[in-house]
Design a protein around this motif. Structure first.
Motif, PDB file in Angstrom:
ATOM      1  N   GLY A  43       0.797  -1.227   0.000  1.00  0.00           N
ATOM      2  CA  GLY A  43       0.000   0.000   0.000  1.00  0.00           C
ATOM      3  C   GLY A  43       0.827   1.274   0.000  1.00  0.00           C
ATOM      4  N   LYS A  44       2.123   1.170  -0.300  1.00  0.00           N
ATOM      5  CA  LYS A  44       2.994   2.351  -0.258  1.00  0.00           C
ATOM      6  C   LYS A  44       2.573   3.384  -1.301  1.00  0.00           C
ATOM      7  CE  LYS A  44       6.750  -0.051  -0.980  1.00  0.00           C
ATOM      8  NZ  LYS A  44       6.155  -1.405  -1.067  1.00  0.00           N
ATOM      9  N   SER A  45       2.396   2.953  -2.545  1.00  0.00           N
ATOM     10  CA  SER A  45       2.003   3.888  -3.605  1.00  0.00           C
ATOM     11  C   SER A  45       0.600   4.430  -3.357  1.00  0.00           C
ATOM     12  CB  SER A  45       2.072   3.196  -4.974  1.00  0.00           C
ATOM     13  OG  SER A  45       3.405   2.836  -5.294  1.00  0.00           O
ATOM     14  N   THR A  46      -0.273   3.580  -2.820  1.00  0.00           N
ATOM     15  CA  THR A  46      -1.623   4.034  -2.494  1.00  0.00           C
ATOM     16  C   THR A  46      -1.590   5.146  -1.462  1.00  0.00           C
ATOM     17  OG1 THR A  46      -2.605   1.874  -2.996  1.00  0.00           O
ATOM     18  CG2 THR A  46      -3.864   3.340  -1.554  1.00  0.00           C
ATOM     19  N   LEU A  47      -0.775   4.983  -0.431  1.00  0.00           N
ATOM     20  CA  LEU A  47      -0.661   6.003   0.609  1.00  0.00           C
ATOM     21  C   LEU A  47      -0.100   7.295   0.029  1.00  0.00           C
ATOM     22  CD1 LEU A  47      -0.974   6.841   3.528  1.00  0.00           C
ATOM     23  CD2 LEU A  47       1.270   5.830   4.021  1.00  0.00           C
ATOM     24  N   PRO A  57      -9.567   8.724   0.518  1.00  0.00           N
ATOM     25  CA  PRO A  57      -9.749   7.596   1.429  1.00  0.00           C
ATOM     26  C   PRO A  57     -11.180   7.067   1.367  1.00  0.00           C
ATOM     27  CG  PRO A  57      -8.774   9.499   2.563  1.00  0.00           C
ATOM     28  CD  PRO A  57      -9.267   9.981   1.244  1.00  0.00           C
ATOM     29  N   THR A  58     -11.331   5.781   1.603  1.00  0.00           N
ATOM     30  CA  THR A  58     -12.667   5.220   1.731  1.00  0.00           C
ATOM     31  C   THR A  58     -13.313   5.714   3.023  1.00  0.00           C
ATOM     32  OG1 THR A  58     -11.901   3.237   0.568  1.00  0.00           O
ATOM     33  CG2 THR A  58     -14.006   3.082   1.736  1.00  0.00           C
ATOM     34  N   ARG A  59     -12.492   5.790   4.059  1.00  0.00           N
ATOM     35  CA  ARG A  59     -12.901   6.365   5.341  1.00  0.00           C
ATOM     36  C   ARG A  59     -11.741   7.149   5.919  1.00  0.00           C
ATOM     37  NH1 ARG A  59     -14.907   0.821   7.808  1.00  0.00           N
ATOM     38  NH2 ARG A  59     -13.875   1.627   9.679  1.00  0.00           N
ATOM     39  N   GLY A  60     -12.041   8.095   6.803  1.00  0.00           N
ATOM     40  CA  GLY A  60     -11.001   8.900   7.415  1.00  0.00           C
ATOM     41  C   GLY A  60     -10.688  10.132   6.587  1.00  0.00           C
ATOM     42  N   GLU A  61      -9.675  10.884   7.012  1.00  0.00           N
ATOM     43  CA  GLU A  61      -9.318  12.106   6.301  1.00  0.00           C
ATOM     44  C   GLU A  61      -7.828  12.380   6.413  1.00  0.00           C
ATOM     45  OE1 GLU A  61     -10.869  15.717   7.938  1.00  0.00           O
ATOM     46  OE2 GLU A  61     -10.751  15.000  10.017  1.00  0.00           O
ATOM     47  N   ILE A  62      -7.344  13.192   5.469  1.00  0.00           N
ATOM     48  CA  ILE A  62      -5.953  13.627   5.463  1.00  0.00           C
ATOM     49  C   ILE A  62      -5.941  15.150   5.408  1.00  0.00           C
ATOM     50  CG2 ILE A  62      -3.771  13.625   4.200  1.00  0.00           C
ATOM     51  CD1 ILE A  62      -4.424  10.850   3.207  1.00  0.00           C
ATOM     52  N   LYS A  63      -5.269  15.752   6.387  1.00  0.00           N
ATOM     53  CA  LYS A  63      -5.154  17.204   6.441  1.00  0.00           C
ATOM     54  C   LYS A  63      -3.726  17.607   6.091  1.00  0.00           C
ATOM     55  CE  LYS A  63      -8.769  18.030   9.910  1.00  0.00           C
ATOM     56  NZ  LYS A  63      -9.078  18.666  11.232  1.00  0.00           N
ATOM     57  N   ARG A  64      -3.606  18.447   5.077  1.00  0.00           N
ATOM     58  CA  ARG A  64      -2.293  18.924   4.638  1.00  0.00           C
ATOM     59  C   ARG A  64      -2.114  20.368   5.085  1.00  0.00           C
ATOM     60  NH1 ARG A  64      -5.367  16.731   1.092  1.00  0.00           N
ATOM     61  NH2 ARG A  64      -4.911  14.662   0.231  1.00  0.00           N
TER      62      ARG A  64
END
Length: 296
Positions: A43-47, A57-64
């Motif tokens: 899952g490295k490239s996916t991340l 994401p299917t679930r969750g969130e990423i804040k930049r």
């Protein structure tokens, strides 16, 4: 800084819906370069794509909280019917390069080293040529964080050396999040590490610890497969089983010693990853003992 909050990712197909990433919950501090390690399909490239915002994401969130590049080394992302020059000009305009487009185009063309192909449609390019163009284009802009997906493995030796130098020149001015099978470049450019295993992420403050954890697990999987083969074979001898038992015991002992030597202030998740590795090695060792007893 990048906050990854309880991120899950899966790709729905007609056959499987397994999670690629599960409950990834960590913060990547500002100014820290991070190496991503893990086996193929971990899952490295996916991340990286999720961090870049190229996928959701299917679930969750990423804040930049910083400007983030697209993954350097990724061969896709271009308009196939447009030439390399036209693609670069388009991206320069999107990223605010008005008035400086000619200089950006000149720098990308010089870095990519694809010759006359720069004025040919992208759809005629090889994946390596696309990656070179992607690399040069990414470095033409100033980001706080650069993402790299095997970017330093593209091209011949001279281009690889130039790519590595380009990253080294960025260190201190920006940080990196890198995927690379070459542990040397990770040790040289990254301070911290993320080890992806079974869809979950384990954070290490020291990239060397992340690499060691990955290698130890790789050794463990080899031993597990070998134990399975010896167990199901009708031709396994007592001597083979005893030799394997010695290998399994040496692996368990080395992990046990490493666990005992962990510093007291280590992150709980890092300690848990080491404990899990010891437990799995113990199971393999018990299996080796049972095999020896069976053949006696």
């Amino acid at each position: 800084m990048i906050e990854i909050k309880h991120v899950y990712k899966r790709y729905y197909t007609h056959r499987a819906t397994d999670w690629v990433l599960q409950d990834i919950d960590l913060t990547i501090p500002s100014g820290v370069s991070v190496g991503l390690v893990g086996g193929n399909g971990a899952g490295k490239s996916t991340l990286l794509r999720l961090i870049a915002g190229m996928d959701s994401p299917t679930r969750g969130e990423i804040k930049r909280h910083s400007s983030v590049s697209w993954p350097i080394g990724l061969a896709g992302g271009f308009q196939g019917s447009m030439t390399g020059r036209q693609n670069v000009k388009f991206v320069a305009r999107v990223h605010g390069g008005h008035g400086n487009e000619a200089e950006i185009i000149r720098r990308v063309e010089a870095f990519a080293e694809i010759g006359p192909a720069f004025d040919q449609p992208i759809k005629t390019y090889s994946s390596g040529m696309r990656s070179r163009l992607n690399f040069g284009l990414s470095l033409a802009f100033d980001f706080d964080i650069y993402l790299s997906d095997e970017a330093t493995s593209v091209g011949d030796r001279a281009f690889k050396a130039k790519a590595s130098k380009a990253f080294k020149d960025k260190v201190g001015k920006a940080s990196l999040i890198m995927v690379s099978h070459g542990v040397g470049i990770l040790r040289e450019l990254c301070q911290a590490g993320i080890y992806l295993r079974d869809g979950r992420a384990h954070w290490y403050d020291d990239i060397n610890d992340a690499i060691d954890a990955y290698h130890n697990d790789s050794d463990a999987h080899v031993l597990e497969r070998k134990l399975h083969q010896l167990t199901i074979s009708n031709t396994t001898s007592l001597m083979q089983a005893q030799v394997f038992h010695q290998e399994a015991k040496a692996h368990f002992d080395s992990l046990q010693i490493a666990l005992e030597q962990l510093p007291q202030d280590i992150q709980p998740r890092e300690r848990q990853a080491s404990v899990q590795a010891v437990n799995e090695a113990r199971e393999t060792l018990h299996g080796a003992r049972r095999l020896v007893q069976k053949l006696k």
